[in-house]
Motif scaffolding. Structure first.
Motif, short mmCIF file in Angstrom:
data_model
loop_
_atom_site.label_atom_id
_atom_site.label_comp_id
_atom_site.label_asym_id
_atom_site.label_seq_id
_atom_site.Cartn_x
_atom_site.Cartn_y
_atom_site.Cartn_z
N HIS A 198 -39.27 -8.41 40.59
CA HIS A 198 -38.03 -8.27 39.82
C HIS A 198 -36.91 -9.08 40.44
CE1 HIS A 198 -37.83 -5.39 43.11
NE2 HIS A 198 -36.49 -5.47 43.01
N LEU A 245 -29.76 -12.10 42.02
CA LEU A 245 -30.71 -12.07 43.14
C LEU A 245 -32.01 -12.70 42.70
CD1 LEU A 245 -30.91 -8.57 44.88
CD2 LEU A 245 -30.13 -10.71 45.85
N ILE A 250 -24.41 -1.41 42.55
CA ILE A 250 -25.54 -0.49 42.42
C ILE A 250 -25.87 0.14 43.76
CG2 ILE A 250 -26.66 -1.61 40.42
CD1 ILE A 250 -28.39 -3.19 42.34
N ASN A 259 -32.70 2.65 41.50
CA ASN A 259 -31.54 1.77 41.49
C ASN A 259 -30.48 2.41 40.58
OD1 ASN A 259 -29.87 -0.32 40.49
ND2 ASN A 259 -31.48 -1.85 40.72
N ARG A 281 -20.37 -5.73 39.16
CA ARG A 281 -21.45 -4.74 39.06
C ARG A 281 -21.80 -4.25 40.45
NH1 ARG A 281 -27.43 -5.91 38.80
NH2 ARG A 281 -28.35 -3.90 38.28
N GLY A 286 -28.13 -6.27 35.40
CA GLY A 286 -29.35 -5.49 35.11
C GLY A 286 -30.49 -5.96 35.99
N PHE A 341 -34.90 2.70 48.55
CA PHE A 341 -36.29 2.30 48.70
C PHE A 341 -37.03 3.52 49.25
CE2 PHE A 341 -33.56 -1.42 49.34
CZ PHE A 341 -33.99 -2.19 48.28
N TYR A 349 -22.27 -7.37 42.79
CA TYR A 349 -22.35 -8.69 42.15
C TYR A 349 -20.98 -9.03 41.56
CZ TYR A 349 -27.46 -7.81 42.06
OH TYR A 349 -28.76 -7.54 42.38
#
Ligand SMILES: O=C(O)CCC(=O)C(=O)O
Ligand SMILES: [Fe+2]
Length: 502
Positions: free
Chosen positions: A246, A179, A260, A191, A258, A201, A264, A163
Motif C-alpha cells: 500500500h 508515501l 493519521i 490506521n 491530513r 487515503g 502496527f 501530510y
C-alpha cells in the motif's frame, strides 16, 4: 512502551455461528473493501467468510468512530506541541520515509512528553483496536475447551503521520505529499484518521489490479481513485494485513492537511500458543498456519510472515552497505530464508528469481569469453544446462511474482521483461530448438510484461514518491522500444522512444 498488550482473550463457544465472541466489548463494526468488485461488502459481525481468493484487501470501520472528537484534538495538540519542541529531530522510521511535506512521529515519544495521553491510548486499544483486529482478521481456535488464552495482540510500533500538500508543492513536489508503496512490519495495520477532508487515503496495489482488469475503459484518475480507501470520517479507521502492499495517496496542494494515527499490531508469542488461523484465507488442515493460495503444499505461519519481513530488511541492508558486492551471497541467502518462512512473500520470491537470473547471465558471459577454449564437449553441455536451469527457474519465480504474488510491482515486471530477452539471447546461441523456445513467443512475453509495467508506471506516475523515477521510466521505455523493434513494430517503438524523452 506506553502500549498495553491485549487483555487475556478468552472466548465462549457459539456453535451457531462457529465463532466465539469476547465477553468484554461489542465488536467495532466494519465493512470490507474487496478486490473482486470495488464496492464494499458489509460485515458487521465476526462471521468468518472464508474466501479462497483472498479478495479482502482492507476494511473500513462503520458505526461509531473509534476516537471521539475531544480525544482527537488532545492527540493533535500533543503532536503539534511535540513537533514544535523537536523541529530538527523528528524521528524517522524504518517504514515511513521522510519527504518534503510529510512528517511522522513515534507515539511512544509523544506519550513520554505528555503522559496524559496514556489512558486515551489504553482505552482505544482495549475497546476498539484489539477487538477489531481479532474479529476481522483472526479466527477463533477450535480446541479451546479449556479456555486457554490465545496469544494476545500487542503494538509493535505506532506513528502519527502528517501530510501537508502545500508544503510538498513548495518544495517542488507539485502532486502533493504522499508515501511510496510499501509493506508494514508486524501483522496488521490499523490506521485512524485524525484530520483531513477525505483527501489522501490509503492506496492498495491489489485494488489497482482489479480496477485495471474490470474497468479497462476507465480514465486513469478513476482507476487510482478506486484503489484508494478512505476512512468514513475523522476517528474512523482503515485496517489491513501488513503484507498488503500500500501507499499513502497524495494530499494535494490546497487540500486540508491530513493526519493519521497508525498502529502496527502483532501477536505476543511468549504465551503457549494455540493455533491461529487467519480469516479470509483458504484454511488448511494444518493448525497454526495459513494456506498459501494456489499452492496447497506451502504454508506460512504468522511468525513466519514477521520473520520474513526482518530477513528481507537484513538482506536489503547487506546490499546497501559499502561492501555490497561481497555481501551478495548473504543477501541472497536471507531472501531464500525469508521465502522459506513465508512462501507467499512476493518480494522475497522476486529477489530469489532475480539472483538466479543474474547468476545465469554472469555464467553466460563467462561462457562467451571462453568460446575458444578447447573444452571437452561434455563439460560445455553441462555448463549450458546449468545456465539454462538457472534462467528457467529464475523466470518461473519472477512469473509467479508478476502473475500472482505482486502483480503491480513495476520493478519486478521490468526485470522479468529483461529476463525473457536475456534467456532468448542465450538460447539462440545454444540452439533454441534444444530448449523449445521460439523468438516470437519469447519476445511477445517480454513486450507484454514491459507494456504492463509502462501502464502501471503511467498510472502511478507522480503519485507515489519514488527516487529516480524519471530515470527508471526512460529505461523501461527504451527496453520496450528495443523489443518492439526486433518484433518489427517500428511505429510502436518510435512512440516509446518519444515517450521516454518527454
Ligand atoms: O497514508 C496512509 O494512509 C498510509 C500510511 C502508511 O502506510 C504507514 O504509515 O505505514
Ligand atoms: Fe504503511
Amino acid at each position: 512502551m506506553p502500549f498495553p498488550t491485549e487483555n487475556n482473550y478468552t472466548s465462549t463457544n457459539n456453535t451457531t455461528t462457529s465463532t466465539k465472541q469476547t465477553t468484554q466489548q461489542p465488536q467495532p463494526q466494519h465493512e470490507w473493501v474487496t478486490s473482486d468488485s470495488t464496492t464494499t461488502t458489509t460485515t458487521t459481525t465476526t462471521t468468518a467468510t472464508t474466501n479462497n481468493n483472498n479478495t479482502h484487501v482492507a476494511l473500513r470501520t462503520t458505526g461509531q468512530p473509534l476516537l471521539s472528537k475531544s480525544d482527537i484534538s488532545i492527540i493533535l495538540n500533543a503532536a503539534k506541541a511535540f513537533r514544535n519542541n523537536n523541529r530538527k529531530t523528528t524521528t524517522s522510521t524504518r517504514f515511513t520515509m521522510q519527504y518534503a511535506g510529510n512528517s511522522d512521529l513515534h507515539v511512544a515519544d509523544l506519550v513520554s512528553m505528555q503522559p496524559s495521553l496514556q489512558p486515551i491510548l489504553e482505552k482505544l486499544l482495549h475497546n476498539q483496536i484489539y477487538p477489531l483486529v481479532r474479529s476481522a482478521f483472526l479466527l477463533p481456535h477450535d480446541d479451546d475447551a479449556n479456555n486457554d488464552p490465545q496469544p494476545p495482540l500487542c503494538v509493535y510500533d505506532a506513528l502519527i503521520v502528517r501530510y501537508d500538500g502545500q508544503a510538498a508543492a513548495n518544495s517542488g513536489r507539485d502532486k502533493g505529499a504522499s508515501l511510496p508503496l510499501h509493506r508494514d512490519g508486524g501483522l496488521f495495520t490499523v490506521n485512524i484518521a485524525l484530520q483531513g477532508d477525505g483527501n489522501g487515503g490509503t492506496l492498495f496495489d491489489n485494488l489497482i489490479t482489479s480496477s485495471t482488469k474490470h474497468t479497462a475503459s476507465h480514465h486513469d484518475d478513476d482507476i487510482i481513485e478506486r484503489a484508494i480507501v478512505h476512512p468514513l470520517s475523522p476517528g474512523h479507521a482503515v485496517a489491513h494485513r501488513s503484507t498488503e502492499r500500500h501507499a499513502g495517496a497524495p494530499t494535494k496542494p490546497g487540500e486540508a492537511i491530513r493526519e493519521i494515527l497508525v498502529f502496527f499490531i502483532t501477536l505476543r508469542e511468549t504465551l503457549p500458543t494455540t493455533p491461529i488461523t487467519l480469516q479470509h484465507q483458504q484454511q488448511s488442515n494444518n493448525p497454526g498456519t495459513i494456506h498459501i493460495m494456489g499452492n496447497p503444499t506451502q504454508y506460512a505461519t504468522l511468525a513466519g510472515i514477521e520473520r520474513a519481513f526482518y530477513l528481507k530488511e537484513i538482506a536489503a541492508q547487506q546490499s546497501k552497505s559499502p561492501a555490497a558486492a561481497d555481501n551478495t551471497g548473504t543477501s541472497q541467502t536471507c531472501y531464500q530464508w525469508a521465502l522459506a518462512q513465508n512462501p507467499s512473500d512476493g518480494e522475497a520470491l522476486f529477489w530469489v528469481g532475480y539472483f538466479q537470473v543474474q547468476r545465469a547471465r554472469a555464467a553466460h558471459d563467462r561462457m562467451v569469453g571462453k568460446e575458444d577454449d578447447n573444452q571437452h564437449m561434455a563439460t560445455v553441455t553441462k555448463h549450458v544446462l546449468r545456465i539454462w536451469r538457472d534462467f528457467d527457474h529464475g523466470i518461473q519465480a519472477l512469473e509467479t511474482v508478476a502473475n500472482r504474488l505482486d502483480p503491480c510491482n513495476i520493478r519486478s515486471l521490468a526485470f522479468l521483461g529483461s529476463a525473457y530477452s536475456w534467456r532468448w539471447c542465450f538460447a539462440q546461441e545454444c540452439h533454441p530448438q534444444q530448449f523449445g523456445l521460439r523468438q516470437d513467443v519469447e519476445l511477445g512475453k517480454a513486450a507484454a510484461v514491459l507494456q504492463r509495467a509502462v501502464r502501471l508506471e503511467e498510472l502511478l506516475q507522480g503519485i507515489i514518491v519514488q527516487s529516480e523515477e524519471q530515470l527508471f521510466r526512460a529505461t523501461l521505455l527504451d527496453q520496450l522500444a528495443e523489443i518492439l523493434l526486433i518484433q518489427g513494430k517500428v511505429g510502436q517503438a518510435a512512440d516509446c522512444v518519444e515517450k521516454a524523452r518527454s
